[in-house]
Scaffold this active site. Sequence first.
Site, PDB file in Angstrom:
ATOM      1  N   ASP A   1       6.270   8.804  -9.439  1.00 50.33           N
ATOM      2  CA  ASP A   1       5.685  10.145  -9.436  1.00 50.33           C
ATOM      3  C   ASP A   1       5.932  10.749 -10.813  1.00 50.33           C
ATOM      4  OD1 ASP A   1       4.612  12.627  -8.461  1.00 50.33           O
ATOM      5  OD2 ASP A   1       6.633  13.377  -8.119  1.00 50.33           O
ATOM      6  N   SER A   2       5.305  11.885 -11.064  1.00 47.13           N
ATOM      7  CA  SER A   2       5.564  12.590 -12.317  1.00 47.13           C
ATOM      8  C   SER A   2       7.009  13.089 -12.376  1.00 47.13           C
ATOM      9  CB  SER A   2       4.620  13.784 -12.442  1.00 47.13           C
ATOM     10  OG  SER A   2       4.860  14.693 -11.382  1.00 47.13           O
TER      11      SER A   2
ATOM     12  N   CYS B   1       2.107  10.233  -5.964  1.00 46.97           N
ATOM     13  CA  CYS B   1       1.688  11.422  -6.700  1.00 46.97           C
ATOM     14  C   CYS B   1       0.185  11.574  -6.470  1.00 46.97           C
ATOM     15  CB  CYS B   1       1.980  11.210  -8.180  1.00 46.97           C
ATOM     16  SG  CYS B   1       1.384  12.529  -9.257  1.00 46.97           S
TER      17      CYS B   1
ATOM     18  N   GLU C   1      11.275  20.887  -9.567  1.00 47.61           N
ATOM     19  CA  GLU C   1      11.990  20.130 -10.611  1.00 47.61           C
ATOM     20  C   GLU C   1      13.261  20.864 -11.048  1.00 47.61           C
ATOM     21  OE1 GLU C   1      11.350  17.059 -12.177  1.00 47.61           O
ATOM     22  OE2 GLU C   1       9.825  16.751 -10.649  1.00 47.61           O
TER      23      GLU C   1
ATOM     24  N   CYS D   1       0.401  17.877  -2.807  1.00 43.77           N
ATOM     25  CA  CYS D   1       1.240  17.459  -3.931  1.00 43.77           C
ATOM     26  C   CYS D   1       2.587  17.072  -3.328  1.00 43.77           C
ATOM     27  CB  CYS D   1       1.402  18.623  -4.910  1.00 43.77           C
ATOM     28  SG  CYS D   1       2.656  18.358  -6.172  1.00 43.77           S
TER      29      CYS D   1
ATOM     30  N   HIS E   1       5.506  17.094  -4.408  1.00 46.67           N
ATOM     31  CA  HIS E   1       6.602  18.047  -4.652  1.00 46.67           C
ATOM     32  C   HIS E   1       6.663  19.126  -3.566  1.00 46.67           C
ATOM     33  CE1 HIS E   1       6.661  16.405  -8.766  1.00 46.67           C
ATOM     34  NE2 HIS E   1       7.794  17.056  -8.959  1.00 46.67           N
TER      35      HIS E   1
HETATM   36  N1  DGL Z   1       3.924  15.183  -7.249  1.00 44.48           N
HETATM   37  C1  DGL Z   1       2.708  15.292  -8.027  1.00 44.48           C
HETATM   38  C2  DGL Z   1       1.490  15.296  -7.113  1.00 44.48           C
HETATM   39  O1  DGL Z   1       1.618  14.873  -5.956  1.00 44.48           O
HETATM   40  C3  DGL Z   1       2.861  16.456  -8.934  1.00 44.48           C
HETATM   41  C4  DGL Z   1       1.840  16.531  -9.991  1.00 44.48           C
HETATM   42  C5  DGL Z   1       2.294  17.203 -11.247  1.00 44.48           C
HETATM   43  O2  DGL Z   1       3.180  16.662 -11.894  1.00 44.48           O
HETATM   44  O3  DGL Z   1       1.712  18.241 -11.585  1.00 44.48           O
HETATM   45  O4  DGL Z   1       0.421  15.657  -7.473  1.00 44.48           O
END
Ligand code: DGL
Length: 274
Positions: A21-22, A84, A162, A194, A196
Amino acid sequence: MTTTPASIAQPGRNAPIGIFDSGVGGLSIWREVSSLLPSESIIYFADSANCPYGQREQTEVQAFSERIVRFLLEKKCKLIVVACNTATAMAIDHLRRNYPVSFVGIEPGVKPAALESRTGVIGILATAGTLKGRIFNETKARFASHVKIQMTEGTGLVEIVEQGKIGTPEAEILLRRYIEPMLAANIDKLVLGCTHYSFLADDIRKITQGRVALVEPNLAVAQRTKSLLNERELLRDGTPESQRYEFYSSGPIDSLSEMVRRIGAIGTVEMLQV
Ligand code: DGL
């Protein structure tokens, strides 16, 4: 004998699953995968140095994703979960074309939300990249044309997670700004688009007060991972005690360590900044 790509040994059933993931958001998928497949070893990669992905150009997200996939393939992962929504939207087609490994992606649960809505209005909270993506727009046109969709970009929410600000007044203020207009529009389903945002589910429920159901495809992603491994005869045959969990971050390791502690990863856990 010459070695052709086809004769290079492929990762076997005891190889790890890769998840990326990011940032820390994909740990919500890690949690489901590890609980459904407790014997599997998993390597998680958080691209914290480049987080968030949501507002970035497609070429950039593709380049970041490719770099991570190469890293996971060097670690001999047998399957890669793109945990992600944004990277799935912007890069999974590219990854599938270029790397000979199975990928499982994640997309917002628009279909179940639309099919089960009674008010005929559903809400979606996701990043700009996900809402612009082909997968989301095709699913919406195919399965959700009969409902009204309140789409909202959750700008700033990835950063809240984060930075470990889950459950804070700051998180609540931002979430209220996004969710209250949806409640006023009479949504009965809220799609968390998302990974997150799964970590903000309690903050969200405080605002929705039981009026809407949260829709997350996390379990479906884990089930898809299991069925693909099963189909390819790649399910691990070891015991749960012998699995290994590794967590890598391209940036400072603090928020990843904190989140791993929060989700309660047990067993052999290794953390590294790369
Ligand atoms: N967890 C990522 C997603 O599901 C976050 C994306 C981001 O970094 O903006 O889209």
